[in-house]
Design a protein around this motif. Structure first.
Motif, PDB file in Angstrom:
ATOM      1  N   VAL A   1       0.849  -1.194   0.000  1.00 36.39           N
ATOM      2  CA  VAL A   1       0.000   0.000   0.000  1.00 36.39           C
ATOM      3  C   VAL A   1       0.882   1.241   0.000  1.00 36.39           C
ATOM      4  O   VAL A   1       1.789   1.354   0.834  1.00 36.39           O
ATOM      5  CB  VAL A   1      -0.939   0.004   1.229  1.00 36.39           C
ATOM      6  N   ASP A   2       0.638   2.171  -0.928  1.00 35.67           N
ATOM      7  CA  ASP A   2       1.498   3.354  -0.982  1.00 35.67           C
ATOM      8  C   ASP A   2       0.981   4.460  -0.064  1.00 35.67           C
ATOM      9  O   ASP A   2      -0.067   4.339   0.573  1.00 35.67           O
ATOM     10  CB  ASP A   2       1.659   3.864  -2.423  1.00 35.67           C
ATOM     11  N   GLY A   3       1.740   5.564  -0.009  1.00 30.93           N
ATOM     12  CA  GLY A   3       1.414   6.648   0.910  1.00 30.93           C
ATOM     13  C   GLY A   3       0.100   7.343   0.596  1.00 30.93           C
ATOM     14  O   GLY A   3      -0.608   7.796   1.506  1.00 30.93           O
ATOM     15  N   ILE A   4      -0.241   7.445  -0.690  1.00 25.62           N
ATOM     16  CA  ILE A   4      -1.506   8.078  -1.079  1.00 25.62           C
ATOM     17  C   ILE A   4      -2.682   7.240  -0.595  1.00 25.62           C
ATOM     18  O   ILE A   4      -3.651   7.770  -0.028  1.00 25.62           O
ATOM     19  CB  ILE A   4      -1.574   8.257  -2.610  1.00 25.62           C
ATOM     20  N   GLN A   5      -2.579   5.928  -0.792  1.00 23.70           N
ATOM     21  CA  GLN A   5      -3.652   5.034  -0.341  1.00 23.70           C
ATOM     22  C   GLN A   5      -3.783   5.052   1.174  1.00 23.70           C
ATOM     23  O   GLN A   5      -4.896   5.045   1.715  1.00 23.70           O
ATOM     24  CB  GLN A   5      -3.376   3.607  -0.828  1.00 23.70           C
ATOM     25  N   LEU A   6      -2.647   5.092   1.870  1.00 24.81           N
ATOM     26  CA  LEU A   6      -2.678   5.148   3.336  1.00 24.81           C
ATOM     27  C   LEU A   6      -3.336   6.435   3.810  1.00 24.81           C
ATOM     28  O   LEU A   6      -4.147   6.425   4.747  1.00 24.81           O
ATOM     29  CB  LEU A   6      -1.260   5.041   3.901  1.00 24.81           C
ATOM     30  N   THR A   7      -3.014   7.543   3.165  1.00 24.28           N
ATOM     31  CA  THR A   7      -3.632   8.824   3.525  1.00 24.28           C
ATOM     32  C   THR A   7      -5.149   8.755   3.367  1.00 24.28           C
ATOM     33  O   THR A   7      -5.900   9.211   4.234  1.00 24.28           O
ATOM     34  CB  THR A   7      -3.076   9.960   2.649  1.00 24.28           C
ATOM     35  N   LYS A   8      -5.611   8.174   2.273  1.00 24.17           N
ATOM     36  CA  LYS A   8      -7.053   8.029   2.048  1.00 24.17           C
ATOM     37  C   LYS A   8      -7.688   7.164   3.129  1.00 24.17           C
ATOM     38  O   LYS A   8      -8.795   7.459   3.603  1.00 24.17           O
ATOM     39  CB  LYS A   8      -7.313   7.430   0.669  1.00 24.17           C
ATOM     40  N   MET A   9      -7.009   6.085   3.531  1.00 27.33           N
ATOM     41  CA  MET A   9      -7.531   5.212   4.592  1.00 27.33           C
ATOM     42  C   MET A   9      -7.672   5.977   5.903  1.00 27.33           C
ATOM     43  O   MET A   9      -8.670   5.853   6.622  1.00 27.33           O
ATOM     44  CB  MET A   9      -6.598   4.013   4.804  1.00 27.33           C
ATOM     45  N   ILE A  10      -6.643   6.778   6.221  1.00 25.23           N
ATOM     46  CA  ILE A  10      -6.652   7.547   7.467  1.00 25.23           C
ATOM     47  C   ILE A  10      -7.809   8.541   7.473  1.00 25.23           C
ATOM     48  O   ILE A  10      -8.551   8.661   8.461  1.00 25.23           O
ATOM     49  CB  ILE A  10      -5.307   8.278   7.654  1.00 25.23           C
TER      50      ILE A  10
END
Length: 225
Positions: A57-66
């Motif tokens: 999972v990349d940083g953009i996807q992690l940001t969206k999850m958060i």
């Protein structure tokens, strides 16, 4: 100040952690988004710093999850990519700032301080007529309740019950006291309406690892502040 750093490049993470600790920050390091996801949903941080290019999972996807979980902690994205499209993608996903690698450490510190100042000012702007109970904010003027910034829909009686419990947080209140305050002094004391509405509230405000309203056996209820 608590900072979560999500960075898989050991050379960069060692450099950043060392510098942050020397500047008085407490740092928790994760080498992947999957590892960070398990931590950030259960732990409060002042700032999250994350790399875009992560394994899995990349940083953009992690940001969206958060952001999907209504976690409003400021997010600073680190990236070797300097295209406008990359910056837009990060900011549109919910990030608050974008810093291109390589960077000067003083600039990183400056951006962290700017993000925390902004958060501090936003908290100071909360109306004086609000009641705060951990992650809950009760707006008495608008008769609205927010949790992690997201509005929670409550019935008028649920709202009145929540307000009463919040105004008496960390204090045990009996069922009779609740009945008198929320339903009126002439309401039938033999009813279980208090327990029913406490259950309604819990279903709407309790989180996976946190229960706001505690049952005090043989006495009543207490809202923990």
């Amino acid at each position: 100040m608590q900072i979560l750093l999500v960075e898989d490049d050991v050379r960069i993470s060692d450099f950043v952690v060392k510098g942050l600790v020397e500047n008085g920050f407490n740092v928790q390091l994760c080498a992947s988004a999957e590892e960070a996801r398990e931590i950030v949903f259960d732990t409060s941080f002042d700032v999250i710093i994350l790399d875009v290019m992560l394994p899995g999972v990349d940083g953009i996807q992690l940001t969206k999850m958060i952001r999907y979980k209504s976690i409003l902690t400021p997010i600073l994205v680190l990236s070797a990519l300097n295209d406008t499209e990359d910056k837009v993608a990060a900011l549109d996903s919910g990030a608050d700032d974008f810093l291109v690698k390589p960077f000067h450490f003083k600039e990183l510190i400056s951006r962290i301080n700017a993000l925390t100042r902004r958060t501090k000012y936003q908290k100071q702007e909360i109306h004086q007529n609000d009641i705060l109970v951990q992650e809950l904010r009760i707006d008495l003027d608008k008769h609205a309740v927010y949790q992690h910034g997201e509005k929670i829909e409550l019935s008028p009686k649920e709202l009145k019950l929540l307000i009463y419990l919040a105004e008496n947080k960390d204090r045990v209140v009996s069922r009779t006291m609740i009945l008198n305050a929320v339903w009126g002094i002439n309401f039938d004391n033999n009813t279980n309406v208090v327990d029913v509405y406490i259950s309604y509230l819990r279903n709407k405000i309790d989180e996976s690892k946190h229960q706001y309203i505690q049952t005090i056996k043989g006495t009543g209820y207490m809202m923990q502040g």
